[in-house]
Design a protein around this motif. Structure first.
Motif, PDB file in Angstrom:
ATOM      1  N   LYS A 580       0.711  -1.397  -0.261  1.00  0.00           N
ATOM      2  CA  LYS A 580      -0.147   0.188   0.312  1.00  0.00           C
ATOM      3  C   LYS A 580       0.522   0.925  -0.023  1.00  0.00           C
ATOM      4  N   ARG A 581       0.534   2.620  -0.571  1.00  0.00           N
ATOM      5  CA  ARG A 581       1.513   3.567  -0.593  1.00  0.00           C
ATOM      6  C   ARG A 581       0.157   4.651  -1.639  1.00  0.00           C
ATOM      7  N   HIS A 582       0.635   5.131  -0.788  1.00  0.00           N
ATOM      8  CA  HIS A 582       0.675   6.922  -1.117  1.00  0.00           C
ATOM      9  C   HIS A 582      -0.206   7.996  -2.276  1.00  0.00           C
ATOM     10  N   VAL A 583       0.030   7.749  -3.007  1.00  0.00           N
ATOM     11  CA  VAL A 583       0.252   8.483  -4.145  1.00  0.00           C
ATOM     12  C   VAL A 583      -0.750  10.365  -4.511  1.00  0.00           C
ATOM     13  N   MET A 584       0.162  10.891  -4.376  1.00  0.00           N
ATOM     14  CA  MET A 584      -0.107  12.097  -5.070  1.00  0.00           C
ATOM     15  C   MET A 584       0.753  12.757  -6.035  1.00  0.00           C
ATOM     16  N   VAL A 585       0.105  12.920  -6.992  1.00  0.00           N
ATOM     17  CA  VAL A 585       0.340  14.169  -8.137  1.00  0.00           C
ATOM     18  C   VAL A 585       0.197  15.584  -8.219  1.00  0.00           C
ATOM     19  N   PHE A 586       1.067  16.177  -8.814  1.00  0.00           N
ATOM     20  CA  PHE A 586       1.124  17.912  -8.734  1.00  0.00           C
ATOM     21  C   PHE A 586       1.413  18.037  -9.887  1.00  0.00           C
ATOM     22  N   ASP A 587       1.138  19.305 -10.345  1.00  0.00           N
ATOM     23  CA  ASP A 587       1.015  20.089 -11.875  1.00  0.00           C
ATOM     24  C   ASP A 587       1.985  20.636 -11.554  1.00  0.00           C
ATOM     25  N   CYS A 588       2.399  21.740 -13.119  1.00  0.00           N
ATOM     26  CA  CYS A 588       4.198  21.990 -12.197  1.00  0.00           C
ATOM     27  C   CYS A 588       4.108  23.554 -11.544  1.00  0.00           C
ATOM     28  N   THR A 589       2.834  23.666 -10.983  1.00  0.00           N
ATOM     29  CA  THR A 589       2.510  25.299 -10.045  1.00  0.00           C
ATOM     30  C   THR A 589       2.668  24.610  -8.579  1.00  0.00           C
ATOM     31  N   ASN A 591       0.159  22.126  -7.474  1.00  0.00           N
ATOM     32  CA  ASN A 591      -1.476  21.895  -6.928  1.00  0.00           C
ATOM     33  C   ASN A 591      -1.508  20.465  -7.564  1.00  0.00           C
ATOM     34  N   ILE A 592      -2.015  20.240  -6.144  1.00  0.00           N
ATOM     35  CA  ILE A 592      -2.609  18.626  -6.229  1.00  0.00           C
ATOM     36  C   ILE A 592      -3.391  18.190  -7.475  1.00  0.00           C
ATOM     37  N   VAL A 593      -3.328  17.570  -8.253  1.00  0.00           N
ATOM     38  CA  VAL A 593      -4.023  16.995  -9.208  1.00  0.00           C
ATOM     39  C   VAL A 593      -5.094  15.777  -9.067  1.00  0.00           C
ATOM     40  N   GLU A 594      -4.317  15.184  -7.868  1.00  0.00           N
ATOM     41  CA  GLU A 594      -4.989  13.142  -8.206  1.00  0.00           C
ATOM     42  C   GLU A 594      -4.107  13.038  -6.558  1.00  0.00           C
ATOM     43  N   GLU A 595      -5.011  12.727  -5.417  1.00  0.00           N
ATOM     44  CA  GLU A 595      -4.153  11.617  -4.306  1.00  0.00           C
ATOM     45  C   GLU A 595      -5.014  10.896  -4.098  1.00  0.00           C
ATOM     46  N   LYS A 596      -4.433   9.480  -4.259  1.00  0.00           N
ATOM     47  CA  LYS A 596      -5.222   7.888  -3.834  1.00  0.00           C
ATOM     48  C   LYS A 596      -4.483   6.952  -2.969  1.00  0.00           C
ATOM     49  N   THR A 597      -4.722   5.998  -1.977  1.00  0.00           N
ATOM     50  CA  THR A 597      -4.108   5.353  -1.836  1.00  0.00           C
ATOM     51  C   THR A 597      -3.869   4.066  -2.579  1.00  0.00           C
ATOM     52  N   ILE A 598      -3.332   3.169  -2.962  1.00  0.00           N
ATOM     53  CA  ILE A 598      -3.194   2.160  -3.700  1.00  0.00           C
ATOM     54  C   ILE A 598      -2.618   1.246  -3.333  1.00  0.00           C
ATOM     55  N   THR A 599      -2.508   0.020  -3.706  1.00  0.00           N
ATOM     56  CA  THR A 599      -1.737  -1.259  -3.964  1.00  0.00           C
ATOM     57  C   THR A 599      -0.237  -1.225  -5.279  1.00  0.00           C
ATOM     58  N   LEU A 600       0.819  -1.219  -4.362  1.00  0.00           N
ATOM     59  CA  LEU A 600       1.803  -0.996  -6.294  1.00  0.00           C
ATOM     60  C   LEU A 600       2.471  -3.072  -5.685  1.00  0.00           C
ATOM     61  N   LYS A 601       2.162  -3.899  -7.127  1.00  0.00           N
ATOM     62  CA  LYS A 601       2.651  -4.619  -7.090  1.00  0.00           C
ATOM     63  C   LYS A 601       3.587  -4.877  -8.008  1.00  0.00           C
ATOM     64  N   LYS A 602       4.203  -5.815  -7.469  1.00  0.00           N
ATOM     65  CA  LYS A 602       5.722  -6.093  -9.175  1.00  0.00           C
ATOM     66  C   LYS A 602       5.194  -6.554 -10.848  1.00  0.00           C
ATOM     67  N   GLY A 603       5.610  -5.554 -11.255  1.00  0.00           N
ATOM     68  CA  GLY A 603       5.315  -5.565 -12.359  1.00  0.00           C
ATOM     69  C   GLY A 603       5.148  -4.008 -13.330  1.00  0.00           C
ATOM     70  N   VAL A 604       5.037  -4.242 -15.028  1.00  0.00           N
ATOM     71  CA  VAL A 604       4.862  -2.240 -15.225  1.00  0.00           C
ATOM     72  C   VAL A 604       3.273  -1.713 -14.321  1.00  0.00           C
ATOM     73  N   GLN A 605       3.833  -0.394 -13.818  1.00  0.00           N
ATOM     74  CA  GLN A 605       2.302  -0.051 -13.403  1.00  0.00           C
ATOM     75  C   GLN A 605       2.650   1.649 -14.446  1.00  0.00           C
ATOM     76  N   LYS A 606       0.900   2.242 -14.585  1.00  0.00           N
ATOM     77  CA  LYS A 606       1.380   3.085 -15.500  1.00  0.00           C
ATOM     78  C   LYS A 606       0.293   4.109 -14.721  1.00  0.00           C
ATOM     79  N   PHE A 607       1.172   5.721 -14.677  1.00  0.00           N
ATOM     80  CA  PHE A 607       0.515   6.618 -14.288  1.00  0.00           C
ATOM     81  C   PHE A 607       0.014   7.877 -15.076  1.00  0.00           C
ATOM     82  N   MET A 608      -0.492   9.080 -15.127  1.00  0.00           N
ATOM     83  CA  MET A 608      -1.352   9.752 -16.115  1.00  0.00           C
ATOM     84  C   MET A 608      -0.651  10.836 -14.896  1.00  0.00           C
TER      85      MET A 608
END
Length: 620
Positions: A580-589, A591-608
């Motif tokens: 389980k990991r806390h994920v935060m995504v910021f824009d270039c200024t 601003n938080i554009v996304e925040e969530k908690t997800i489970t990250l498993k071995k392998g390829v993960q895609k984020f925007m």
């Protein structure tokens, strides 16, 4: 529609696999057993040149597995002037994909001919050959970083071997009786950046090469007046810029060329008296900057005496040469009164104006020319220009430190290298205004070679009408160096101001990772598309093209990935479960554009992740 979807899926998988193949390791491809290490024996070396009365001796010392030192000694019963001497050897081009040297040329794959000239004030005598997996194949370097050294390698078509030549004494030098040089050869199968770092550490251990202490302020973001003001400095405007700069996290200002003369034609005809003609009340100016909470560094062109300056007549007959296009003469450091004049100029400025440091420019002009008389006569106390320049720069640091122990001294490329680390504690990338990719390459090259010396970006600048995501690339490309900014902050849009403030403060919060963590710049042949810095607790990745970010070592508590590329897709290949990991995504200024908690498993993960934005992954 189904065919279009299938094409998208296939394209995505292809991009993913290719990206994995281009990183340090991959969970999709087997490791290929590397070819045997390149072996170079003492007998492979050939000495050529007119030695005259000199005799030579070669010896070899294995200092560790895969690392050896070849020592060349030359000795004569009487003092003689050596003609050009070359040391030559060759090795097969097996599993060699690219190369690295200290020049500012970003092309690191065209190894048909590879050439670097070094001396105390310019470049460094090192070449590194690299395979397609960023592993060292052969790195060699010379111990003589004081005198002019020419290193060249070329690929011979008939046998696909690299032929290496090191040329010594290809400049005017005084007569000598003895000369010794070492060639360090590293053929270990280690990451290329570790091989280069090994050379840097070796140089730092040599007598007379010990690096200068680095003050903390030298490792802080700074404002430079060069691109924003050039030679047209206006005191009140600079003070205002510094007040704004302090708000976004800048800690010092470098006041560049223009303060010392009213001439603004970019030449140096009137330079050399070092009176603040454009800024008559320099002390008040410095005090105002200090009151704004910022340090103050001042630019000097170290060897210049302009033909229209008041000091020109005083040093007539004590010049090395004349730079006609700039209208200036070059002082000869072999005269003790010349050295004293230069040092006293800086001592006086330091004490009278309470400066925090100096930007010293054009050191490379201290060199012997065709008409230079190589004797210690007629008032000169040294015959060698190189040794006299070394004495001058050593004394400058010693005497300025006696006044202010934490004095800052900046040099820019190409005035870098092992001896320059002794003279200064800040190296800056060569001028590349508004060229973020070039700035990334130059700062990365400097980081590889400079140990703990503070490596600064060239002053990043952008047009105020540019979109904020594009403007942000100027700073994102140099995040692994100390930022220097040179835009007029009072005239950029508000969102640009917020963007710079966000990233400067991000840099300061993560300075220990970015500057002091393990530095891992991948794929020099591709202009470093992925750069990593990591400590035991945090990993920061700069992603500059569509590569997969492979995380294949022990997972740190925090992972930040900066999306400094065109697309918004960020792909991570995890070789271990993260849980389980806390994920935060910021824009270039910021601003938080996304925040969530997800489970990250071995392998390829895609984020925007927005362009010029940031994804931060932390433990719960």
């Amino acid at each position: 529609m189904k065919n279009v979807f299938r094409l998208i899926v296939v394209s995505f998988l292809f991009l993913t696999l290719i990206g994995c193949q281009n990183n340090e390791h991959s969970s999709y491809f087997k490791e290929i057993e590397p070819p045997p290490a390149i072996q170079i024996a003492q007998g492979d070396f050939k000495i050529e040149g007119e030695l005259g009365s000199f005799e030579y001796q070669l010896s070899t010392e294995n200092i560790e597995q895969g690392v050896k030192i070849i020592t060349l000694g030359l000795i004569s019963p009487t003092e003689e002037t050596l003609s050009t001497v070359s040391i030559e050897w060759s090795f097969p081009s097996v599993n060699v994909y690219s190369f690295w040297n200290s020049t500012i040329n970003p092309d690191k794959v065209t190894y048909y001919r590879n050439y670097v000239t070094s001396r105390a004030s310019s470049q460094a005598p090192i070449i590194c050959f690299i395979n397609n997996g960023d592993q060292n194949r052969l790195t060699f370097a010379l111990s003589d970083a004081l005198n002019k050294v020419e290193i060249s390698t070329w690929l011979r078509e008939e046998d696909a071997k690299f032929y290496c030549r090191t040329t010594l004494f290809n400049e005017k030098m005084p007569p000598i009786k003895k000369y010794t040089v070492q060639i360090r050869i590293d053929s270990r199968n280690i990451p290329y950046y570790k091989a280069i770092s090994g050379v840097s550490n070796w140089w730092a251990s040599l007598d007379n090469y010990h690096p200068s202490q680095v003050p903390d302020m030298a490792r802080m973001p700074m404002y430079s007046t060069w691109y924003s003001f050039h030679q047209n400095l206006v005191v009140d405007e600079v003070i205002n810029e510094c007040k704004l700069g302090k708000k976004i996290g800048l800690e010092a200002v470098i006041v560049d060329d223009g303060w010392q003369t009213l001439d603004n034609k970019r030449g140096y005809r009137y330079t050399g008296d070092w009176k603040p003609d454009r800024i008559p009340d320099m002390k008040t100016f410095v005090d105002s900057i200090h009151s704004a909470g910022m340090g103050f560094l001042l630019w000097y062109s170290l060897p210049f005496i302009g033909e229209e300056s008041g000091n020109f007549e005083k040093f007539k007959g004590k010049y090395l040469t004349y730079w006609e296009s700039q209208g200036t003469w070059i002082l000869d450091p072999r005269y003790p009164e010349v050295r004293e004049h230069i040092i006293n100029t800086y001592e006086t400025a330091l004490t009278d104006w309470n400066l925090d440091g100096f930007k010293l420019d054009f050191l490379g002009w201290f060199t012997a020319f065709d008409d230079t008389e190589m004797t210690a006569h007629d008032g000169r106390d040294y015959a060698s220009v190189n040794i006299a320049a070394d004495r001058l720069m050593t004394d400058i640091m010693s005497r300025l430190r006696a006044i202010k122990p934490d004095i800052m001294i900046e040099f820019r490329q190409p005035y870098i290298g092992p001896l320059m680390r002794k003279y200064g504690n800040m190296f800056r990338a060569a001028d590349c205004p508004n060229m973020e990719v070039v700035n990334r390459c130059r700062t990365t090259d400097l980081r590889l070679l400079s140990g703990n010396t503070a490596v600064h970006s060239d002053m990043f600048v952008w047009h105020k009408d540019d979109i904020v995501e594009s403007a942000a690339l100027q700073i994102l490309n140099i995040l692994f160096s100390v930022p220097q900014l040179s835009v007029k902050l009072d005239s950029i849009p508000e969102e640009h101001f917020r963007m710079v403030k966000f990233w400067i403060n991000y840099w300061k919060e993560n300075r220990e990772v970015l500057l002091d963590g393990e530095f891992i710049p991948l794929k020099p042949s591709e202009l470093y598309p992925v750069i990593k810095a990591k400590t035991d607790t945090k990993l920061i990745v700069g992603l500059y093209s569509d590569h997969v970010v492979t995380i294949d070592y022990s997972i740190p508590i925090e992972i930040d990935i900066i999306n400094a590329k065109q697309s918004e897709v960020v792909i991570i290949d995890l070789l271990n479960d993260l849980g389980k990991r806390h994920v935060m995504v910021f824009d270039c200024t910021g601003n938080i554009v996304e925040e969530k908690t997800i489970t990250l498993k071995k392998g390829v993960q895609k984020f925007m992740v927005p362009r010029s934005g940031l994804i931060s992954i932390s433990a719960q």
